[in-house]
Scaffold this motif. Structure first.
Motif, PDB file in Angstrom:
ATOM      1  N   ARG A  76     -15.902 -21.551 -10.687  1.00  0.00           N
ATOM      2  CA  ARG A  76     -14.402 -21.331 -10.797  1.00  0.00           C
ATOM      3  C   ARG A  76     -13.772 -21.057  -9.607  1.00  0.00           C
ATOM      4  O   ARG A  76     -12.662 -21.389  -9.201  1.00  0.00           O
ATOM      5  CB  ARG A  76     -14.107 -20.643 -11.979  1.00  0.00           C
ATOM      6  CG  ARG A  76     -12.759 -20.254 -12.388  1.00  0.00           C
ATOM      7  CD  ARG A  76     -12.679 -19.882 -13.886  1.00  0.00           C
ATOM      8  NE  ARG A  76     -13.107 -18.486 -14.121  1.00  0.00           N
ATOM      9  CZ  ARG A  76     -14.042 -17.957 -14.455  1.00  0.00           C
ATOM     10  NH1 ARG A  76     -14.866 -18.838 -15.454  1.00  0.00           N
ATOM     11  NH2 ARG A  76     -14.614 -16.977 -14.792  1.00  0.00           N
ATOM     12  N   TYR A  77     -14.215 -19.780  -9.023  1.00  0.00           N
ATOM     13  CA  TYR A  77     -13.786 -19.273  -7.896  1.00  0.00           C
ATOM     14  C   TYR A  77     -13.590 -20.378  -6.651  1.00  0.00           C
ATOM     15  O   TYR A  77     -12.641 -20.571  -6.193  1.00  0.00           O
ATOM     16  CB  TYR A  77     -14.643 -18.217  -7.162  1.00  0.00           C
ATOM     17  CG  TYR A  77     -14.498 -17.002  -8.312  1.00  0.00           C
ATOM     18  CD1 TYR A  77     -13.228 -16.528  -9.065  1.00  0.00           C
ATOM     19  CD2 TYR A  77     -15.806 -16.071  -8.390  1.00  0.00           C
ATOM     20  CE1 TYR A  77     -13.432 -15.670 -10.042  1.00  0.00           C
ATOM     21  CE2 TYR A  77     -15.607 -15.174  -9.125  1.00  0.00           C
ATOM     22  CZ  TYR A  77     -14.591 -14.634  -9.925  1.00  0.00           C
ATOM     23  OH  TYR A  77     -14.503 -13.800 -10.771  1.00  0.00           O
ATOM     24  N   PRO A 115     -26.726 -14.164  -9.804  1.00  0.00           N
ATOM     25  CA  PRO A 115     -25.386 -14.623  -9.689  1.00  0.00           C
ATOM     26  C   PRO A 115     -25.082 -15.578 -11.046  1.00  0.00           C
ATOM     27  O   PRO A 115     -26.018 -16.206 -11.567  1.00  0.00           O
ATOM     28  CB  PRO A 115     -25.659 -15.475  -8.288  1.00  0.00           C
ATOM     29  CG  PRO A 115     -26.752 -15.688  -8.311  1.00  0.00           C
ATOM     30  CD  PRO A 115     -27.623 -14.537  -8.850  1.00  0.00           C
ATOM     31  N   ASP A 116     -23.489 -15.305 -11.244  1.00  0.00           N
ATOM     32  CA  ASP A 116     -23.223 -16.144 -12.391  1.00  0.00           C
ATOM     33  C   ASP A 116     -22.538 -17.549 -11.706  1.00  0.00           C
ATOM     34  O   ASP A 116     -21.541 -17.556 -11.248  1.00  0.00           O
ATOM     35  CB  ASP A 116     -22.000 -15.588 -12.851  1.00  0.00           C
ATOM     36  CG  ASP A 116     -21.422 -16.119 -14.081  1.00  0.00           C
ATOM     37  OD1 ASP A 116     -21.625 -17.421 -14.552  1.00  0.00           O
ATOM     38  OD2 ASP A 116     -20.886 -15.552 -14.923  1.00  0.00           O
ATOM     39  N   LEU A 134     -19.297 -11.124  -6.250  1.00  0.00           N
ATOM     40  CA  LEU A 134     -18.233 -11.852  -7.141  1.00  0.00           C
ATOM     41  C   LEU A 134     -18.596 -12.329  -8.716  1.00  0.00           C
ATOM     42  O   LEU A 134     -18.057 -12.429  -9.413  1.00  0.00           O
ATOM     43  CB  LEU A 134     -17.816 -13.223  -6.689  1.00  0.00           C
ATOM     44  CG  LEU A 134     -17.138 -12.854  -5.041  1.00  0.00           C
ATOM     45  CD1 LEU A 134     -16.622 -14.526  -4.834  1.00  0.00           C
ATOM     46  CD2 LEU A 134     -16.130 -12.143  -5.407  1.00  0.00           C
ATOM     47  N   SER A 135     -20.081 -12.122  -8.854  1.00  0.00           N
ATOM     48  CA  SER A 135     -20.350 -12.509 -10.387  1.00  0.00           C
ATOM     49  C   SER A 135     -20.290 -11.300 -11.060  1.00  0.00           C
ATOM     50  O   SER A 135     -20.254 -11.043 -12.445  1.00  0.00           O
ATOM     51  CB  SER A 135     -22.037 -12.653 -10.209  1.00  0.00           C
ATOM     52  OG  SER A 135     -22.221 -14.062  -9.665  1.00  0.00           O
ATOM     53  N   LEU A 136     -19.950 -10.030 -10.323  1.00  0.00           N
ATOM     54  CA  LEU A 136     -19.842  -8.646 -11.047  1.00  0.00           C
ATOM     55  C   LEU A 136     -18.393  -8.553 -11.341  1.00  0.00           C
ATOM     56  O   LEU A 136     -17.977  -7.382 -12.045  1.00  0.00           O
ATOM     57  CB  LEU A 136     -20.250  -7.569 -10.291  1.00  0.00           C
ATOM     58  CG  LEU A 136     -21.838  -7.556 -10.187  1.00  0.00           C
ATOM     59  CD1 LEU A 136     -22.386  -6.714  -9.093  1.00  0.00           C
ATOM     60  CD2 LEU A 136     -22.367  -7.472 -11.561  1.00  0.00           C
ATOM     61  N   VAL A 137     -17.359  -9.518 -10.733  1.00  0.00           N
ATOM     62  CA  VAL A 137     -15.990  -9.149 -11.004  1.00  0.00           C
ATOM     63  C   VAL A 137     -15.612  -9.394 -12.816  1.00  0.00           C
ATOM     64  O   VAL A 137     -16.037 -10.451 -13.069  1.00  0.00           O
ATOM     65  CB  VAL A 137     -15.089 -10.141 -10.328  1.00  0.00           C
ATOM     66  CG1 VAL A 137     -13.638  -9.818 -10.487  1.00  0.00           C
ATOM     67  CG2 VAL A 137     -15.308  -9.568  -8.922  1.00  0.00           C
ATOM     68  N   LEU A 146     -25.213 -12.525  -0.977  1.00  0.00           N
ATOM     69  CA  LEU A 146     -24.329 -10.980  -1.009  1.00  0.00           C
ATOM     70  C   LEU A 146     -23.062 -11.198  -1.811  1.00  0.00           C
ATOM     71  O   LEU A 146     -22.500 -10.678  -2.951  1.00  0.00           O
ATOM     72  CB  LEU A 146     -23.945 -10.336   0.260  1.00  0.00           C
ATOM     73  CG  LEU A 146     -23.423  -8.934   0.053  1.00  0.00           C
ATOM     74  CD1 LEU A 146     -23.838  -8.234  -0.902  1.00  0.00           C
ATOM     75  CD2 LEU A 146     -23.205  -8.382   1.410  1.00  0.00           C
ATOM     76  N   VAL A 147     -22.063 -12.463  -1.183  1.00  0.00           N
ATOM     77  CA  VAL A 147     -21.015 -12.719  -1.933  1.00  0.00           C
ATOM     78  C   VAL A 147     -21.088 -13.103  -3.371  1.00  0.00           C
ATOM     79  O   VAL A 147     -20.231 -12.531  -4.315  1.00  0.00           O
ATOM     80  CB  VAL A 147     -20.263 -13.874  -0.895  1.00  0.00           C
ATOM     81  CG1 VAL A 147     -19.088 -14.401  -1.814  1.00  0.00           C
ATOM     82  CG2 VAL A 147     -19.848 -13.407   0.304  1.00  0.00           C
ATOM     83  N   GLU A 148     -22.107 -13.953  -3.579  1.00  0.00           N
ATOM     84  CA  GLU A 148     -22.233 -14.403  -4.818  1.00  0.00           C
ATOM     85  C   GLU A 148     -22.541 -13.511  -5.842  1.00  0.00           C
ATOM     86  O   GLU A 148     -22.095 -13.456  -7.068  1.00  0.00           O
ATOM     87  CB  GLU A 148     -23.321 -15.713  -4.717  1.00  0.00           C
ATOM     88  CG  GLU A 148     -22.717 -17.059  -4.073  1.00  0.00           C
ATOM     89  CD  GLU A 148     -23.537 -18.026  -4.230  1.00  0.00           C
ATOM     90  OE1 GLU A 148     -24.640 -17.889  -4.686  1.00  0.00           O
ATOM     91  OE2 GLU A 148     -23.243 -19.150  -3.955  1.00  0.00           O
ATOM     92  N   LEU A 149     -23.338 -12.476  -5.463  1.00  0.00           N
ATOM     93  CA  LEU A 149     -23.594 -11.282  -6.513  1.00  0.00           C
ATOM     94  C   LEU A 149     -22.399 -10.529  -6.581  1.00  0.00           C
ATOM     95  O   LEU A 149     -22.361  -9.957  -7.888  1.00  0.00           O
ATOM     96  CB  LEU A 149     -24.556 -10.477  -5.737  1.00  0.00           C
ATOM     97  CG  LEU A 149     -26.153 -11.067  -6.067  1.00  0.00           C
ATOM     98  CD1 LEU A 149     -27.312 -10.377  -5.005  1.00  0.00           C
ATOM     99  CD2 LEU A 149     -26.828 -10.838  -7.287  1.00  0.00           C
TER     100      LEU A 149
END
Length: 412
Positions: A35-36, A28-29, A409-412, A404-407
């Motif tokens: 920021r989100y 994850p980023d 959203l890190s790909l957006v 799961l959510v953090e992975l």
């Protein structure tokens, strides 16, 4: 005053160019995620093809990062409270829609927790019909404690839709175990000339839903599954039943107009709004859940595969960790094949994989994938595997929603 627009160069359409950029991401980023969290109201448009309850906890976590997620839900459920409603009225299933609306609702500051509690209430499964009807009448009258707690004018809107339902429901309608939220949505649906968008919009405002929830199609249809041994099962409740295992793996999933007549196959197309939501997505996810009746079912309507192929965003599949009764004889690499097959039926048989699916998220160290995890066979289909910790000690053997959510959203 000078016209500043005269100094702005205009590029002719024939000279405009589209470019592709290759990026390296850390997942994850933490910077992107921070920021989100600071401004979820302008968070990314992450789109999920799903249904049922498997994504409920993930959806709740998702609202901390973005209020713009999109959930295209299967409306074909034929079991439980939804089945009773669909037997009485020609309508789509609203149970999974209600479930996702509640998962995305703000129960604290902006929403109305009284409405949330009312929507999540079910009538007694053991009570006599007369007692259940008396309680429904009290809700319509506004004297029931749960309805009385809802502030006006919301109370009036709810009573109106619930009253419309009570007025039109058959005399022999079985209220045992009925979801009040389903009854209110059904009343609104019938009272608004079967316009599900109008009803969802209203109740999204009532409970401050932080996202977009919509049926993938607004059509009164059912699922039909043909198994490898020739058996045909009609109705989602039969296909996904926990009472008995499938006699053979599923060969084909179809849509049918009448639950009693599997031969009456249906063709249905997504509308312009659904196509637009897919086109605008910043990430598309085929998530955990019942593989055939939640994920694949969303791909059956015409237009879905073509819209996914057009969408210029990452596309990700997240297989179930553990056993899904519907996935009999279908390990993850075969699931990827089935997904691509169904997407290509609409997008075109020669559609490159890179337009349909980019990544598969797995946890090889902790997940127990039915049929075994064959990463080489997944990647041989042109899809990259991201092997990363998805399961925590607390959620094992299931995926930890925040991870799961953090992975994603890190790909957006």
């Amino acid at each position: 005053m000078p016209d500043s627009t005269k100094d702005t160069p205009t590029i002719p359409a024939e000279r405009r160019r589209r470019i592709s950029l290759t990026q390296t991401r850390t997942v994850p980023d933490p910077i992107r995620l921070a920021r989100y969290i600071r401004a979820p109201e302008i968070g990314p448009k992450v789109l999920f093809f799903s249904g049922g309850t498997a994504l409920r906890d993930t959806s709740r976590v998702l609202t901390e990062y973005t209020h713009n997620s999109v959930h295209l839900i299967t409306p074909f459920d034929s079991g439980g409270s939804s089945a009773v409603l669909r037997d009485a009225f020609p309508m789509i299933s609203v149970g999974d829609l209600r479930n996702r609306l509640m998962a995305l609702a703000d129960t604290h500051l902006l929403g109305h927790p009284e409405v949330y509690r009312l929507f999540n209430t079910r009538l007694d499964k053991q009570a006599e019909a007369s007692r259940l009807r008396a309680r429904l009448d009290a809700m319509v009258a506004g004297t029931d404690a749960l309805v009385a707690a809802v502030p006006t004018p919301l109370r009036k809107l709810i009573r109106n839709h619930l009253g419309f339902f009570a007025e039109h429901m058959p005399a022999d309608f079985d209220l045992r175990g009925a979801s009040i939220g389903n009854l209110i949505l059904a009343g609104g649906y019938l009272n608004n000339r079967s316009d599900i968008d109008a009803v969802i919009f209203l109740f999204s405002k009532l409970v401050a839903v932080r996202g977009v929830v919509r049926p993938v199609v607004d059509s009164n249809l059912h699922l039909s599954a043909e198994l490898e041994d020739g058996t045909v099962l009609i109705g989602q409740h039969v296909i996904t039943s926990g009472d008995s295992r499938l006699s053979a793996p599923i060969r084909e999933l179809r849509l049918t107009t009448v639950i009693e007549a599997p031969e009456q196959l249906a063709e249905v197309e997504i509308d312009a709004r659904t196509a637009e939501l897919i086109d605008e997505a910043e990430l598309i996810c085929f998530p955990v859940g019942s593989f055939w009746t939640s994920v694949v079912a969303c791909l059956l309507p015409s237009g879905v595969g073509s819209a996914v192929a057009r969408a210029e965003c990452p596309k990700i599949y997240v297989p179930n960790c553990g056993e899904d009764p519907e996935q009999l004889g279908l390990p993850p690499h075969e699931q990827v094949r089935v997904l691509l097959e169904h997407l290509r039926r609409d997008a075109g048989e020669d559609t490159p994989t890179e337009l349909l699916l980019h990544f598969v998220l797995v946890d090889s160290s902790r997940a127990d994938y039915a049929g075994g995890l064959d990463i080489d066979s997944i990647e041989a289909q042109g899809v990259e595997v991201i092997d990363t910790p998805l399961i925590s000690d607390k959620t094992a053997p299931l995926i930890e929603p925040r991870r799961l959510v953090e992975l994603l959203l890190s790909l957006v």
